[in-house]
Design an enzyme around this catalytic site. Structure first.
Site, PDB file in Angstrom:
ATOM      1  CE  LYS A 252      -0.831   1.157   4.874  1.00 42.41           C
ATOM      2  NZ  LYS A 252      -1.863   1.490   5.864  1.00 42.41           N
ATOM      3  NE  ARG A 253       5.390   1.400   4.617  1.00 42.48           N
ATOM      4  CZ  ARG A 253       5.256   2.408   5.461  1.00 42.48           C
ATOM      5  NH1 ARG A 253       5.302   3.648   5.005  1.00 42.48           N
ATOM      6  NH2 ARG A 253       5.087   2.190   6.752  1.00 42.48           N
TER       7      ARG A 253
END
Length: 541
Positions: A252-253
């Site tokens: 998700k980064r």
């Protein structure tokens, strides 16, 4: 009989890595005529959310992955929520305690931090110092009375190495000096992942455990627990890491990085409005931009939607919202680390089941190639049967709350037909939504207006087209095509010089279904109205 399982933690959306793990377990079970179980590992009460469990179930169903036993189906090995199996974990923990294979601890967080720092200063591994004498029940009760956190640690056998036989990586040996006594029951009474997974896999008859490479370091602990409890050791297979095109692990980064860059690129960004769109405080946005924190996925999605920023798809629901078919994603994920042994790439789910074999899973990292995924989607859009494609399109339209969802199946089927060759359902929706918004709500693309309407007498051509359309009877795609082609011949122009101004007037952009269908879908009155308002809006006064 082979029994596999997928055991996600309900702490967020289903990530593509988790989906691949579920898929490989499911494919093996289906290929071998075995059983596939779904178990929810919800013992982390601080991070679990009820909606996440439901989202995981919906995402798996969308992919077409079904389970033989699970929280919504039941089965002989339930319950399938770990939070409902606490008595089982307590029973086996007490067995280990009684046999001297586990012991109570009551260190505070400050004391554990001191141990960590001492190990760091000595440049040694942070291995918990096992007491020479295990605490008795009186000492445990005293600790509880004092309000100290009481946990249970497993006493790791330090006498010999642990050898993990991995179906993908072969034999992997872990020295006892690398392993320390680890917690199996937390101070809140809930089991740790390591303990619960071992107990559950045994009691549920799991024979094969396929999971991500990051779990390989956990496997020696699991095998030691299995030996101490007299359990079988399942067959283990640890899948290669999925990496992004930037080279890092897909996470998700990646979404956070894209959103952060987009916010910083906007010189006039209203941070307060952005914070409000995500339902967070301004301080939290500033913390995010400073790189100190990363908001949860729903917050990232909300802020990206507010800014009109497209985030890279990471979770399964992202791919649904971007207009991918589930068959596409299943096909693509199956080839991340596995191959069918021949040159095939575009495969149906049934073909994947018939071909799947753990022996053809490799060790190398797998690249998540988004261009290849899009190419796969184009192929599956062509292969998908009309009725099934219609159902996928309807599901997509509902998910993104599109105005196109308000029409009937016949119109939706027509949209799919006239947009054949599209890359995604999203592209079909974007090219078609012009017909489902109010005539006076058309948003004109500035570049399209400059290049098409305000150059080469585009507006004058619209007036000519308008007069000609009024004479057509009946108005059909065929009659519209004949009229426009004849007009192009008369004016000695390419068809695009006539079609593009008309397309911009009707849709606001230079992209739409074939122009003949575009006019026909609007109908004569709406088409003439949009042409007239375009001429009025952009004519030089």
């Amino acid at each position: 009989m082979i029994v596999t399982r997928f055991a996600p933690s309900p702490t967020g959306y289903l990530h593509v890595g988790g989906a691949r793990t579920a898929l490989f377990n499911w494919l093996l079970a289906r290929r071998m005529g075995g059983k596939f179980l779904l178990r929810i590992e919800d013992t982390d009460i601080k991070r679990n959310t009820p909606t996440a469990t439901q989202q995981v179930l919906e995402d798996l169903r969308w992919l077409g992955i079904d389970w033989d036993e699970g929280p919504d189906k039941g089965g002989p090995n339930g319950p399938y929520l770990q939070s409902e199996r606490l008595d089982l974990y307590t029973k086996y923990a007490e067995k280990l305690l009684a046999e001297g294979k586990a012991y109570y601890c009551f260190d505070t967080s400050e004391e554990l931090e001191r141990i960590r720092k001492e190990a760091e200063a000595a440049k040694s591994k942070n291995i918990y110092p096992r007491p020479t004498k295990f605490p008795d029940k009186a000492e445990v009760q005293k600790a509880r009375d004092e309000g100290r956190p009481v946990t249970v640690r497993f006493a790791v056998d330090q006498s010999k190495p642990v050898v993990v036989n991995d179906e993908i990586r072969g034999q992997v040996q872990f020295e006892p000096t690398e392993l320390g006594d680890f917690i199996i029951i937390k101070s809140d009474g809930f089991p740790t992942y390591h303990f619960a997974v071992v107990v559950d896999d045994e009691l549920m008859g799991v024979t094969h455990v396929i999971r991500g490479q990051e779990h390989l370091m956990n496997t020696p602990n699991h095998q030691l627990l299995q030996q101490a409890l007299g359990f079988r050791t399942p067959v283990y297979a640890h899948l290669p890491v999925i990496v992004s095109e930037g080279g890092g692990k897909l996470s998700k980064r990646e979404q956070a990085k894209v959103l952060k860059a987009a916010i910083k690129a906007k010189a006039d960004a209203d941070l307060s409005a952005i914070a409000k769109s995500g339902g967070i405080l301004l301080d939290e946005v500033n913390s995010f931009l400073a790189g100190d924190t990363v908001p949860d996925v729903p917050i990232l999605d909300a802020m990206a939607g507010f800014l009109g920023v497209h985030l890279p798809e990471i979770n399964i629901v992202d791919f649904l919202r971007s207009g991918y078919l589930p068959e596409t994603l299943v096909n693509f994920l199956a080839l991340l680390g596995w191959n069918p042994g021949d040159s095939r790439e575009i495969m149906t789910t049934e073909e994947l089941i018939q071909s799947f074999d753990l022996s053809r899973v490799n060790k190398s990292n797998s690249l998540f190639d988004r261009r290849k995924l899009l190419a796969f989607n184009m192929e599956h859009l062509k292969l998908c049967k009309p009725q099934r494609l219609l159902e996928h399109f309807k599901a997509y339209l509902r998910e993104v709350h599109s105005p196109v969802a308000t029409t009937d199946d016949a119109t939706l089927s027509r949209l799919l037909h006239i947009n054949a060759g599209a890359r995604s359902l999203e592209q079909i929706e974007q090219k078609s939504r012009f017909a489902f918004v109010a005539d006076d709500a058309i948003v004109y693309d500035d570049e399209a207006v400059k290049k098409v309407l305000l150059k080469n007498d585009g507006l004058a051509m619209l007036a000519v087209v308008s007069q000609g359309l009024k004479t057509l009877s009946p108005l059909t795609p065929e009659s519209i095509e004949e009229f426009l082609r004849t007009l192009a011949e008369q004016k000695q122009l390419g068809l695009g010089k006539i079609a593009q101004p008309l397309r911009v007037a009707l849709t606001g952009t230079t992209v739409s279904p074939p122009i003949f269908d575009t006019v026909d879908m609007l109908g004569l009155d709406r088409a003439l109205k949009r042409i007239a308002q375009t001429i009025q809006k952009f004519s030089i006064k």
